[in-house]
Scaffold this motif. Sequence first.
Motif, short mmCIF file in Angstrom:
data_model
loop_
_atom_site.label_atom_id
_atom_site.label_comp_id
_atom_site.label_asym_id
_atom_site.label_seq_id
_atom_site.Cartn_x
_atom_site.Cartn_y
_atom_site.Cartn_z
N MET A 246 0.83 -1.20 0.00
CA MET A 246 0.00 0.00 0.00
C MET A 246 0.86 1.25 0.00
SD MET A 246 -3.00 -1.08 -0.23
CE MET A 246 -3.79 0.52 -0.07
N SER A 247 2.06 1.13 0.54
CA SER A 247 3.04 2.21 0.56
C SER A 247 4.41 1.56 0.54
CB SER A 247 2.85 3.11 1.79
OG SER A 247 3.04 2.37 2.98
N ASN A 248 5.47 2.34 0.72
CA ASN A 248 6.81 1.78 0.59
C ASN A 248 7.13 0.70 1.62
OD1 ASN A 248 7.48 3.36 -1.59
ND2 ASN A 248 8.23 5.04 -0.33
N ASP A 249 6.55 0.79 2.80
CA ASP A 249 6.94 -0.13 3.87
C ASP A 249 5.74 -0.87 4.47
OD1 ASP A 249 5.78 2.07 4.96
OD2 ASP A 249 7.34 2.48 6.45
N ASP A 250 4.68 -1.06 3.67
CA ASP A 250 3.48 -1.74 4.16
C ASP A 250 3.10 -2.84 3.17
OD1 ASP A 250 1.18 -2.46 5.44
OD2 ASP A 250 -0.01 -0.75 4.77
N VAL A 251 3.75 -4.01 3.32
CA VAL A 251 3.61 -5.11 2.36
C VAL A 251 2.53 -6.09 2.83
CG1 VAL A 251 4.82 -6.97 1.16
CG2 VAL A 251 6.03 -4.86 1.77
N SER A 252 1.71 -6.54 1.87
CA SER A 252 0.66 -7.51 2.16
C SER A 252 0.85 -8.75 1.29
CB SER A 252 -0.73 -6.91 1.90
OG SER A 252 -0.97 -5.80 2.72
N CYS A 253 0.31 -9.88 1.76
CA CYS A 253 0.44 -11.14 1.02
C CYS A 253 -0.80 -11.99 1.23
CB CYS A 253 1.69 -11.90 1.49
SG CYS A 253 1.84 -13.58 0.83
N THR A 254 -1.28 -12.59 0.14
CA THR A 254 -2.31 -13.62 0.24
C THR A 254 -1.81 -14.86 -0.51
OG1 THR A 254 -3.47 -12.90 -1.80
CG2 THR A 254 -4.19 -11.92 0.29
N VAL A 255 -2.12 -16.04 0.02
CA VAL A 255 -1.62 -17.27 -0.59
C VAL A 255 -2.52 -18.45 -0.21
CG1 VAL A 255 -0.05 -17.75 1.36
CG2 VAL A 255 0.45 -18.72 -0.91
N HIS A 256 -2.63 -19.38 -1.12
CA HIS A 256 -3.30 -20.66 -0.86
C HIS A 256 -2.22 -21.73 -0.76
CE1 HIS A 256 -7.62 -19.74 -2.35
NE2 HIS A 256 -7.00 -18.60 -2.04
N ILE A 257 -2.28 -22.54 0.27
CA ILE A 257 -1.37 -23.68 0.38
C ILE A 257 -2.19 -24.95 0.47
CG2 ILE A 257 0.47 -22.34 1.46
CD1 ILE A 257 -0.37 -23.52 4.17
N VAL A 258 -1.65 -26.02 -0.09
CA VAL A 258 -2.31 -27.33 -0.03
C VAL A 258 -1.57 -28.20 0.98
CG1 VAL A 258 -2.99 -29.38 -1.32
CG2 VAL A 258 -3.01 -27.13 -2.44
N VAL A 259 -2.32 -28.76 1.94
CA VAL A 259 -1.76 -29.61 2.99
C VAL A 259 -2.52 -30.94 2.97
CG1 VAL A 259 -1.30 -29.86 5.45
CG2 VAL A 259 -1.15 -27.60 4.38
N ALA A 260 -1.78 -32.01 2.70
CA ALA A 260 -2.43 -33.32 2.56
C ALA A 260 -2.86 -33.89 3.91
CB ALA A 260 -1.49 -34.29 1.85
N ASP A 261 -2.08 -33.67 4.93
CA ASP A 261 -2.34 -34.23 6.26
C ASP A 261 -3.28 -33.29 7.02
OD1 ASP A 261 -2.37 -35.35 8.73
OD2 ASP A 261 -0.19 -35.33 9.04
N SER A 262 -4.51 -33.74 7.25
CA SER A 262 -5.51 -32.89 7.90
C SER A 262 -5.12 -32.51 9.32
CB SER A 262 -6.87 -33.60 7.92
OG SER A 262 -6.78 -34.83 8.62
#
Length: 303
Positions: A246-262
């Motif tokens: 959003m600005s120089n020092d405000d980083v965001s991340c979204t990600v999907h991960i797959v995990v086989a072991d519930s």
Amino acid sequence: MHDHAEGGHAHDHTAGANATMLKWALALTSTYLVAEVIGGFYFNSLALLSDAAHMLTDVAALIIALMAIRFGRQKPDAKRTFGYKRAEILAAAFNAVLLFAIAIYVLVEAIKRFSSPEPIQSMGMLIVAAIGLIVNIASMRLLMAGKDASFNVKGAYLEVWADMIGSVGVILGALAIKFTGWTWVDPLVAVGIGLWVLPRTWVLLRDTTNVLLEGVPNNLNLDDIRSAIASIDHVTNVHDLHIWSMSNDDVSCTVHIVVADSEALFVARRGVARLLADRFHIEHVTIQVDQPGDRCAADPIHP
């Protein structure tokens, strides 16, 4: 709880002190900017006008730093869920575009003056440039105390420091014209200052455009982050990875991960969050955990 309140209170005091210093520096620099523009036209000095363009970067840097402090205090609301931090990026982008326009004007005018030199009042040019040097030194003194506590104040400090080179260049040019009568020195100094400002202006425009396009910040590599997440225990796939700021020092991340072991869903999610925070300094993270049978888990891997 008590320690947290004290930290916030100290932070408010730091921001308030920085804002006061920035306002004084802005008042000094803005006043001189107007004087330098008037002096440039009155004494017919293209070098003064070019230096005024550089001084404009100082004013913009100070305004952006003040905006960052002000908007940083405003919390997100129902309309702007990310808050108002991008306002400083918009201001920086406008500043870069304006500087390009001024630089083009100065360069075109300099070419004309090389072929058709115009008379210049070197003494007036010298006095205005000397005042500019004093203003730069005063602004640096104001900003020196806060430059290590705030990235925005440090940026403004470095802009003012860099502008001293322009002021010194104009002073030397004025002295050369006064003692030799070489009026072509004026457009030469103007071009030199323009070439000094343009690369930094281009970097500013490139970085702000990347933020506005929600690109990956320049100091991060998407492939490296994807590989690091995939190496976390129990993570079998990574997709829909998005990183922006959003600005120089405000980083965001979204990600999907797959995990086989519930039974390892929480462990894997916590491992990814810790990795992003510790190794890549990304703390505003949204992680969706999928299992092989989920619809999202079947999505292809996106860059």
